[in-house]
Structures are given as structure tokens and as C-alpha cells.
Design a protein around this motif. Structure first.
Motif, PDB file in Angstrom:
ATOM      1  N   LEU A  73       0.816  -1.216   0.000  1.00 40.26           N
ATOM      2  CA  LEU A  73       0.000   0.000   0.000  1.00 40.26           C
ATOM      3  C   LEU A  73       0.849   1.265   0.000  1.00 40.26           C
ATOM      4  N   SER A  74       2.019   1.205   0.601  1.00 40.80           N
ATOM      5  CA  SER A  74       2.867   2.405   0.688  1.00 40.80           C
ATOM      6  C   SER A  74       3.305   2.884  -0.687  1.00 40.80           C
ATOM      7  N   SER A  79       3.587   5.803   3.702  1.00 36.08           N
ATOM      8  CA  SER A  79       3.746   4.857   4.798  1.00 36.08           C
ATOM      9  C   SER A  79       2.686   5.086   5.878  1.00 36.08           C
ATOM     10  N   ARG A  80       2.394   6.342   6.163  1.00 39.84           N
ATOM     11  CA  ARG A  80       1.402   6.633   7.213  1.00 39.84           C
ATOM     12  C   ARG A  80      -0.016   6.311   6.748  1.00 39.84           C
ATOM     13  N   TRP A  81      -0.356   6.638   5.504  1.00 40.98           N
ATOM     14  CA  TRP A  81      -1.669   6.260   4.990  1.00 40.98           C
ATOM     15  C   TRP A  81      -1.814   4.737   5.007  1.00 40.98           C
ATOM     16  N   ALA A  82      -0.757   4.015   4.618  1.00 31.09           N
ATOM     17  CA  ALA A  82      -0.813   2.553   4.605  1.00 31.09           C
ATOM     18  C   ALA A  82      -1.003   1.997   6.011  1.00 31.09           C
ATOM     19  N   GLY A  83      -0.344   2.605   6.998  1.00 36.83           N
ATOM     20  CA  GLY A  83      -0.533   2.147   8.374  1.00 36.83           C
ATOM     21  C   GLY A  83      -1.969   2.333   8.861  1.00 36.83           C
ATOM     22  N   SER A  84      -2.580   3.467   8.513  1.00 30.82           N
ATOM     23  CA  SER A  84      -3.972   3.703   8.908  1.00 30.82           C
ATOM     24  C   SER A  84      -4.916   2.726   8.213  1.00 30.82           C
ATOM     25  N   ILE A  85      -4.650   2.437   6.944  1.00 31.00           N
ATOM     26  CA  ILE A  85      -5.525   1.524   6.204  1.00 31.00           C
ATOM     27  C   ILE A  85      -5.444   0.112   6.777  1.00 31.00           C
ATOM     28  N   THR A  86      -4.226  -0.385   7.012  1.00 27.62           N
ATOM     29  CA  THR A  86      -4.088  -1.752   7.521  1.00 27.62           C
ATOM     30  C   THR A  86      -4.676  -1.897   8.920  1.00 27.62           C
ATOM     31  N   LYS A  87      -4.526  -0.889   9.748  1.00 28.32           N
ATOM     32  CA  LYS A  87      -5.112  -0.954  11.092  1.00 28.32           C
ATOM     33  C   LYS A  87      -6.639  -0.949  11.029  1.00 28.32           C
ATOM     34  N   LEU A 230      -1.142  14.450   0.582  1.00 27.95           N
ATOM     35  CA  LEU A 230      -1.738  13.765  -0.554  1.00 27.95           C
ATOM     36  C   LEU A 230      -0.990  12.472  -0.861  1.00 27.95           C
ATOM     37  N   PRO A 231      -1.685  11.432  -1.284  1.00 25.71           N
ATOM     38  CA  PRO A 231      -0.993  10.212  -1.732  1.00 25.71           C
ATOM     39  C   PRO A 231      -0.121  10.509  -2.947  1.00 25.71           C
ATOM     40  N   ALA A 232       0.815   9.624  -3.189  1.00 21.98           N
ATOM     41  CA  ALA A 232       1.790   9.853  -4.268  1.00 21.98           C
ATOM     42  C   ALA A 232       1.136  10.056  -5.627  1.00 21.98           C
ATOM     43  N   PRO A 233       0.128   9.272  -6.048  1.00 23.90           N
ATOM     44  CA  PRO A 233      -0.455   9.507  -7.379  1.00 23.90           C
ATOM     45  C   PRO A 233      -1.209  10.827  -7.494  1.00 23.90           C
ATOM     46  N   LEU A 234      -1.569  11.463  -6.376  1.00 22.97           N
ATOM     47  CA  LEU A 234      -2.327  12.719  -6.418  1.00 22.97           C
ATOM     48  C   LEU A 234      -1.496  13.893  -5.912  1.00 22.97           C
ATOM     49  N   ALA A 235      -0.193  13.745  -5.888  1.00 26.08           N
ATOM     50  CA  ALA A 235       0.658  14.818  -5.370  1.00 26.08           C
ATOM     51  C   ALA A 235       0.586  16.079  -6.216  1.00 26.08           C
ATOM     52  N   HIS A 236       0.182  15.967  -7.479  1.00 31.31           N
ATOM     53  CA  HIS A 236       0.124  17.145  -8.347  1.00 31.31           C
ATOM     54  C   HIS A 236      -1.006  18.099  -7.953  1.00 31.31           C
ATOM     55  N   LEU A 237      -1.923  17.673  -7.079  1.00 32.88           N
ATOM     56  CA  LEU A 237      -3.014  18.541  -6.637  1.00 32.88           C
ATOM     57  C   LEU A 237      -2.641  19.407  -5.438  1.00 32.88           C
ATOM     58  N   ALA A 238      -1.406  19.309  -4.967  1.00 40.54           N
ATOM     59  CA  ALA A 238      -1.004  20.033  -3.756  1.00 40.54           C
ATOM     60  C   ALA A 238      -1.010  21.531  -4.003  1.00 40.54           C
ATOM     61  N   ASN A 239      -1.429  22.273  -2.961  1.00 39.75           N
ATOM     62  CA  ASN A 239      -1.374  23.749  -2.995  1.00 39.75           C
ATOM     63  C   ASN A 239      -0.495  24.295  -1.885  1.00 39.75           C
ATOM     64  N   ALA A 240       0.298  23.422  -1.248  1.00 38.76           N
ATOM     65  CA  ALA A 240       1.215  23.820  -0.181  1.00 38.76           C
ATOM     66  C   ALA A 240       2.481  22.979  -0.302  1.00 38.76           C
ATOM     67  N   PRO A 241       3.582  23.418   0.323  1.00 36.24           N
ATOM     68  CA  PRO A 241       4.834  22.645   0.218  1.00 36.24           C
ATOM     69  C   PRO A 241       4.709  21.237   0.784  1.00 36.24           C
ATOM     70  N   HIS A 242       5.652  20.383   0.375  1.00 38.83           N
ATOM     71  CA  HIS A 242       5.776  18.998   0.855  1.00 38.83           C
ATOM     72  C   HIS A 242       4.550  18.159   0.500  1.00 38.83           C
ATOM     73  N   GLY A 243       3.931  18.417  -0.633  1.00 38.18           N
ATOM     74  CA  GLY A 243       2.825  17.603  -1.109  1.00 38.18           C
ATOM     75  C   GLY A 243       1.583  17.659  -0.245  1.00 38.18           C
ATOM     76  N   ARG A 244       1.319  18.815   0.337  1.00 44.03           N
ATOM     77  CA  ARG A 244       0.152  18.953   1.211  1.00 44.03           C
ATOM     78  C   ARG A 244      -0.905  19.811   0.525  1.00 44.03           C
ATOM     79  N   TYR A 245      -2.146  19.571   0.948  1.00 41.14           N
ATOM     80  CA  TYR A 245      -3.269  20.374   0.446  1.00 41.14           C
ATOM     81  C   TYR A 245      -3.964  20.982   1.645  1.00 41.14           C
ATOM     82  N   VAL A 246      -4.115  22.308   1.645  1.00 33.17           N
ATOM     83  CA  VAL A 246      -4.725  23.058   2.752  1.00 33.17           C
ATOM     84  C   VAL A 246      -6.145  23.411   2.353  1.00 33.17           C
ATOM     85  N   LEU A 247      -7.092  23.049   3.221  1.00 34.04           N
ATOM     86  CA  LEU A 247      -8.500  23.347   2.963  1.00 34.04           C
ATOM     87  C   LEU A 247      -8.820  24.785   3.343  1.00 34.04           C
TER      88      LEU A 247
END
Length: 541
Positions: A73-74, A79-87, A230-247
Motif C-alpha cells: 500500500l505504501s 507509509s502513514r496512509w498505509a498504516g492507517s488503512i491496515t489498522k 496527498l498520496p503519491a499519485p495525487l501529489a500534483h493537486l497540492a497547494n502547499a509545500p511537501h505535497g500537502r493540500y490546505v483546505l
């Protein structure tokens, strides 16, 4: 009494171990909603695939298999999204196993009831403890066929449990079955599809202590800014540094906001979940964290000032205050609720009834005694037959909801909750307390009497008001009644105090004083120190 089951001991219910608060994500832009749906759909697809792998592993699943799932999943998220999903997947599998065990027990209870009734002749009447035979040959034949159906289901369920196979649906089995009954649900296929996709999205992340604001994946700052990695395949949608999206939305937790702010300021772990309410067209953010279990007070300390006995019913809570000796004090209380309508309406009704009960108990500084109810074996249609109304009442009683709500809300107010065995409380309460507590101006119901019985059991007293008298004609042979009120209780049933004078109402109070001035008609015989004789009465014309 013969035939009665052994009663479990009363105990103090421990407090909750977690906290969850929720706030609405207001003023989201169209782009924000689009990004949330894309991320939720992508992670939901990964969660569905991971759930399939976890169910396929069954009981052979171990830490190595868990690590393999997380690595797979990672690559498509993080890695963190994968940990939440598996748990979350493992928890869902465990919940399905728990439901599977409850289903097996329900089948066993139904089979036992049908087998017992089939062993009796047709038309034989039952008793209070066991049902009788079936009313007609036709019904008996139908139940014979149903017995074979239940046995087949039980064999299949036991076989699945032995190998660790579970049946679970992401999005909910009820919503899945609604797809085949759209007209009855008054939904179009598009509306159903929207709900189905919203129910299968995955937008939740576990917290991490020591990380910034307690969560690296879904982060909420103290001023209410919400951002997600954002997950790796959707990183292009980021509007903040380090692949983050701010609502664009800001959150402000009204309930427990100070506790939440203290945790995020100290970088303590906080888990978040984002979900969409399709019916209302709103988005919500839920924050949760664990808390240390509150140390419960000893049972003897909870009994010191008495407590409030509470009887749970389908439409109200019947309560009555009892002192430390088990005596009812004041008048009975009733806290009603309406369990019709939606789940949110039912939950609000239960919370409203409980908060009134808890506030009343807090004002008087009393603990609360409730029954440890479990209707797992009572909900089967085999036990109560055609009594559909009674079965619906039992099924509609929110026992789990009441217990969870009562424990969490009582812990906030510092109120102790004592759980007692529910066996025979309604029957014995009505037998021993309903009539004595009924007055010309107050009609005591069966539920009020049950509340008294529950409170007395929590206090350690027998439900009956007093024990039976000695078997012999005099109490000095066997001793006095064994169950009495405490020595400081007003109006206790103890030995009658010594009162000078006659005990008849026809004699004046000063009889003892005037009696000594009169000439006694009884004189002592000087010939014997052991015998008393009566003088002869004077006869007059």
C-alpha cells in the motif's frame, strides 16, 4: 428457590478509554470537495483491496503478512496512509468475527428452543421458565423444517469461524441491499450511487505523539487550519509545500476544545477522520484520542450515601432514590425518550434523557445503579413465537447505546455507575415493592418497583423487604429476623423498647404511679418463697 440461576456480583463500571469530538467543515470550495473526493476514492480502493487480502489470510495472518500488506500500500499512497488503512482493515475483520460469534450464539439459542418445543406434545402449555408445545400440527411441521434450516446455517457459520472466514461489506450491508429496493427506499440509482461511494471512501489517519500537532497525515493547527498529505499519485493537486493540500475551511471544536488544543500544542497524538454526509450535503471532521482509564471508586464507597436505581425500558428510564439501607426515598422519577425516526434522532433522545438523570444524581451526590442487560438470546423469534410486538420492543431497546452513553457522560460529571445482574428484578420488584409503595395519591408502576429492586441489589441487600419469620412459635428458639435496617435508621424494625405502664390504650399513662398507692390483691405466702397465691374475693349482697 429451586430453578433460579446464580446471580452475578455487582461491580463498578470503569470509565471510557477514549474521546471523540466533531465539527463541521464550513466554507469548503468546489476544488476542496473535489480533492477530498479524489483522495477518499483512491484510498478507499486501496482499503477494499487490503480488506480482501486480510480476509483471505484468515487465521494464518501474522506480523510478516501485515508488513507485506503495508509495503504494497505504501507504494501507492504513503507509509502513514498505509498504516492507517491496515489498522482499520484489521479492526473491521475483528468486528466481523465478533458479529459472527453473536450470530452463532443466536442460532444455537433458536435451535435449543425449537428442539425443546418439538419434544413436547402438540398443545401442551408451557410455564414461566420454559415454553410449551406448538399450538397445531401445522405449526409443528413448519418448525421442524425451520429447525433443519437453522442447523444448516449453524454448520456453515461454525465452519467459517474455524477457518477464520468472515463476510463483510465496505460501505455497509444495509446500503448494499438497498440497491435492490430503490423504489421502497425512494431513491434513484444516481442517489444510491452517491451514498455508496461516500460510504466506501477512506479519509482517516492515526495520530503520532511527538509529531507536529500530533498528526503528520491529517493535520489541524491550533487556529483551526486543516491540511492533509496527498498520496503519491495525487501529489500534483497540492497547494502547499511537501505535497500537502490546505483546505479553505476552519474548524473550532466547541465541545472539549480546550483539551484538544492542549494536546495539539503539546504534539500529542490525535486521530482525525473526514467524511461526507450526502443527505445533508455537509462535510465533517472528527478528532479522537485515548485517555487513561479513570480509577473507579470501591463498591463500598459508592454505597455510602445510597444510590439511584434505574430501570431501562423501551420508552423511558424509571428511577428511584434509595438510602444506604435500601429504603426508597422521595418519589419515583421518569425520564422519557422517543426511539422512532432516524438514528440521529434516537441518539439525541437517549442523550437528553441521560443528561437529566445525571444532573439529578449530581445534585444529590449519588451513584447510579443500572442493569447489565444483554438481549442476545431474547431477540430470537423462536423464544417468543408470535409475540412480534414484544420482540420488537426488546429489539428496539438501545441497551448498548445507553451503556456507552451513560458511562462516558457519567465519567465527565464524576458519577459512579454500578452494574447489577438483571435477573428477576422486574418480577421480584413487583412482588415485594409495587403494592407497599402505592398510596392513594401515587400509583407505583412495575417499572418503579423494578428500579427499587435494582438499587437494593446494588447496595448488597436482598430485594425482598424482610426475611420470613422464624419457623417456630417463639423467636428465641431460632433467633430474630435476620434482615433488619441499620441501627441508626429511623423507624427500624428492632426490638420494641421498654415503655413503663400498660400497653393497652385504655389505661392512663400514670397507671404505674397510682398502682403503687393501691392495696394489692396479691399477697405473698409466708409459708413458701416460691409460690404466689390469690386472696379469695369478698362476696357482698
Amino acid at each position: 428457590m429451586a430453578g433460579l440461576r446464580e446471580l452475578a456480583a455487582s461491580f463498578v463500571v470503569p470509565g471510557p478509554s477514549g474521546v471523540a469530538i466533531r465539527d463541521r467543515l464550513k466554507h469548503l470550495t468546489a476544488e476542496d470537495e473535489r480533492v477530498l473526493r479524489l483522495v477518499g476514492d483512491h484510498l478507499g480502493a486501496l482499503a477494499s483491496r487490503d480488506l480482501k487480502d486480510r480476509c483471505a489470510a484468515g487465521l494464518e495472518h501474522g506480523s510478516e503478512r501485515w508488513a507485506e500488506r503495508k509495503r504494497a500500500l505504501s507504494e501507492e499512497s504513503s507509509s502513514r496512509w498505509a498504516g492507517s488503512i491496515t489498522k482499520a482493515t484489521h479492526d473491521q475483520w475483528a468486528f466481523a468475527r465478533r458479529g459472527q460469534l453473536a450470530h452463532i450464539r443466536s442460532l444455537e439459542a433458536g435451535i435449543e428452543t425449537i428442539t425443546h418445543r418439538l419434544s413436547l406434545p402438540v398443545g401442551e402449555k408451557g410455564s414461566k421458565r420454559a415454553p410449551g408445545g406448538y399450538g397445531s400440527r401445522r405449526e409443528r411441521f413448519a418448525k421442524t423444517r425451520r429447525l433443519h434450516v437453522l442447523e444448516d446455517r449453524l454448520r456453515a457459520a461454525r465452519a467459517d469461524r474455524e477457518v477464520g472466514r468472515v463476510h463483510v461489506v465496505r460501505g455497509g450491508k444495509q446500503l448494499l441491499n438497498t440497491r435492490h429496493h430503490l423504489e421502497q427506499a425512494q431513491l434513484t440509482e444516481e442517489q444510491w450511487r452517491t451514498r455508496w461511494q461516500a460510504g466506501r471512501r477512506f479519509l482517516q489517519a492515526d495520530g503520532e505523539s511527538g509529531k507536529r500537532f500530533g498528526n503528520e497525515t491529517l493535520r489541524v493547527t491550533p487556529d483551526g487550519e486543516v491540511s492533509l498529505r496527498l498520496p503519491a499519485p495525487l501529489a500534483h493537486l497540492a497547494n502547499a509545500p511537501h505535497g500537502r493540500y490546505v483546505l479553505a475551511a476552519r474548524v473550532s471544536f466547541a465541545h472539549r476544545g480546550e483539551q484538544w488544543a492542549d494536546r495539539v500544542a503539546a504534539n500529542r497524538a490525535v486521530a482525525y477522520r473526514v467524511h461526507e454526509d450526502v443527505i445533508r450535503g455537509r462535510w465533517y471532521l472528527t478528532a479522537s484520542w485515548t485517555i487513561p482509564v479513570v480509577k473507579t471508586v470501591p463498591l463500598e464507597a459508592a454505597r455510602t450515601r445510597g444510590l439511584v436505581g434505574v430501570d431501562t425500558n423501551a420508552d423511558h428510564l424509571a428511577a428511584w432514590r434509595l438510602d444506604a439501607h435500601g429504603n426508597p426515598v422521595g418519589r419515583p422519577l421518569r425520564f422519557g425518550y422517543d426511539l422512532s425516526g432516524t438514528a440521529d434522532h434516537r441518539d439525541a433522545q437517549v442523550r437528553h434523557a441521560l443528561i437529566r438523570l445525571l444532573h439529578w444524581a449530581e445534585r444529590h451526590g449519588l451513584a447510579i445503579a443500572v442493569e447489565d442487560l444483554d438481549f442476545t438470546a431474547e431477540k430470537t423469534r423462536e423464544k417468543h413465537g408470535r409475540r412480534k410486538k414484544f420482540r420488537n420492543i426488546i429489539s428496539g431497546m438501545p441497551t448498548s447505546m445507553l451503556r456507552a452513553r451513560l458511562v462516558s457522560m457519567a465519567a465527565e460529571l464524576g458519577i459512579t455507575v454500578v452494574a447489577v445482574d438483571p435477573a428477576y428484578t422486574s418480577r421480584w420488584g413487583a412482588q415485594h415493592w409495587q403494592k407497599p409503595l402505592t398510596t392513594p395519591t401515587r400509583k407505583t408502576t412495575r417499572h418503579d418497583a423494578a428500579a427499587v429492586a435494582i438499587g437494593r441489589r446494588a447496595l448488597g441487600h436482598p430485594i425482598r423487604r424482610r426475611t420470613a419469620p422464624p419457623r417456630d412459635d417463639r423467636s428465641d428458639r431460632r433467633g430474630h429476623r435476620t434482615v433488619q435496617a441499620g441501627p441508626v435508621a429511623s423507624g427500624r424494625e428492632g426490638h420494641r423498647p421498654r415503655i413503663p405502664g400498660s400497653r393497652t390504650r385504655s389505661v392512663s399513662p400514670d397507671t404505674e404511679r397510682t398502682r403503687s398507692t393501691r392495696t394489692s390483691k396479691t399477697v405473698r405466702d409466708v409459708r413458701s418463697d416460691q409460690v404466689w397465691v390469690q386472696n379469695s374475693l369478698l362476696l357482698t349482697d
